[in-house]
Write a protein that holds these residues in place. Structure first.
Motif: not given
Length: 326
Positions: A216-238
Motif C-alpha cells: 500500500p501507498f500511504t501517508s507519513g506525518r509530513n504529507a497533508a493527510p496527517q493534518d487532515v486526519i488529526a485536525k478532524a479528530g483521528g490518528d494517522n496509523v502511519f
C-alpha cells in the motif's frame, strides 16, 4: 455505520473562483525562503507554469490566474477537476500537457515553474529545479514536498504549516500579501470549527489508502493527510513515519488495526474508483478482522484535497463530519 464509500465534493473553500486586484508592484526584489534556500524574484512572474491540481489551485485561490501561462495535470486527475471549487478557472486557463517537461515550459514561455519533488520535479526525468534554472526560468518548490535531507524523504514541517508558508511566500512574490493573510485566517477558523465536531470523543485510528495491492501507498506525518486526519479528530496509523507519501507493507497495516480507511479518490491504473478500492480492501483476507473492514467505515476524498492545497481546510471539515456521524 456507513456502509458505502462517501466522496465529498469540496465546495466550501473560501475565495473560490475569485480574481483579486493585484497590490501595487514593489520596485525592490523580493526574497523568500523556499525548501531551505533563499530565492530572489526581481520582478513579479507573469507566465507561470504549474504542475498538479493542488499547486494550480494555490494560484487560483490567490486570484493569480492572469499570472499563469498554463498548467500541467495528469489525465488520472479528472475527479479533481470535476470537484474543484476553481473549475471555472481551470476551464479558462490553458492546459499545457499531462506530463511536465523542459519542452512544455519552454513552449509556454514560462518565467516561473511551480512544482514539487514527485509533483513534477524528478531526477529520473531530468526535470529538476537546477535544470529548469539553467534554461533561464525561475522555480518555486511546493513546501509539502521539500526534501528533508534524509535520502529522498520529503517533508520539513507539518502539512498545514507548509500550506500557510506557501501562501505567504506566494503572497510576497506576487505582491498579494493581504489576500494570502485573508485566506489563512479563514482556513484557520474553518479548521478550528471543524475540530469541535469530534471534541471529547475517542480518536479513531485512520489508515490512508492511496493505492497499491502488493504494497500500500500511504501517508507519513509530513504529507497533508496527517493534518487532515488529526485536525478532524483521528490518528494517522502511519503518523510515526518521518516522510510524506510513502510505501509500507500490509503486515504493518494489519498490526495497526485501523478503525477507519480514508481513500484517495483518483484513478491509479488498477482499482480506479473508491468503490473498487473499498472492494479490494474488503476482500483482502489479512484485514478481515480490522474494525474498519468489519464496520465498513470508508470515506473518500479527491486527490487534490489530500495533497497540500487550499482544499485542505474543507477536507478536514468533511472528514470530521463523517467521523462525528458514526
Amino acid at each position: 455505520m456507513r456502509t458505502a464509500v462517501v466522496t465529498a465534493a469540496l465546495l466550501l473553500v473560501s475565495g473560490c473562483g475569485a480574481t483579486v486586484a493585484h497590490e501595487t508592484s514593489k520596485p525592490d526584489p523580493v526574497t523568500v525562503t523556499n525548501c531551505g534556500r533563499q530565492v530572489t524574484f526581481d520582478r513579479i512572474p507573469s507566465k507561470v507554469v504549474t504542475n498538479d491540481t493542488g499547486i494550480t489551485e494555490l494560484m487560483f485561490a490567490l486570484g493569480l490566474k492572469d499570472r499563469m501561462a498554463g498548467y500541467v495535470v495528469d489525465g488520472n486527475n479528472t475527479v479533481d477537476l470535476q470537484t474543484s471549487p476553481w473549475k471555472a478557472d481551470f476551464d479558462s486557463t490553458p492546459k499545457l500537457a499531462e506530463k511536465i517537461s523542459k519542452e512544455v515550459v519552454q513552449g509556454a514561455g514560462a518565467d516561473l515553474v511551480f512544482a514539487g519533488w514527485n509533483y513534477g520535479f524528478s531526477e529520473s526525468t531530468g526535470f529538476t529545479p537546477d535544470a529548469v534554472n539553467q534554461l533561464g526560468i525561475g522555480t518555486y518548490q511546493l513546501t509539502e514536498a521539500c526534501r528533508n535531507g534524509n535520502g529522498k524523504q520529503r517533508g520539513i514541517m507539518p502539512a498545514l504549516d507548509a500550506l500557510y508558508t506557501d501562501l505567504r511566500n506566494l503572497g510576497k512574490i506576487f505582491r498579494v500579501e493581504a489576500k494570502a493573510e485573508e485566506l489563512i485566517k479563514g482556513y484557520q477558523q474553518q479548521i478550528e470549527n471543524a475540530g469541535k465536531l469530534m471534541a471529547g470523543r475517542p480518536r479513531p485510528k485512520v489508515f490512508l489508502y492511496d493505492s497499491g495491492q502488493d504494497q500500500p501507498f500511504t501517508s507519513g506525518r509530513n504529507a497533508a493527510p496527517q493534518d487532515v486526519i488529526a485536525k478532524a479528530g483521528g490518528d494517522n496509523v502511519f503518523g510515526d513515519l518521518d516522510d510524506s507519501w510513502t510505501t509500507v507493507n500490509w503486515e504493518t497495516v494489519v498490526q495497526r488495526d485501523p478503525d477507519v480507511v480514508l481513500i484517495v479518490d483518483y484513478a491509479d491504473g488498477k482499482a480506479n474508483t473508491p468503490a473498487q478500492k473499498q472492494a479490494f480492501l474488503e476482500g483482502f483476507a489479512p484485514l478481515a478482522n480490522s474494525p474498519a473492514i468489519r464496520n465498513k467505515r470508508f470515506f473518500a476524498l479527491p486527490y487534490a484535497a489530500l495533497v497540500e492545497s487550499p482544499r485542505n481546510p474543507a477536507s478536514i471539515e468533511a472528514f470530521a463530519r463523517y467521523l462525528a456521524s458514526a
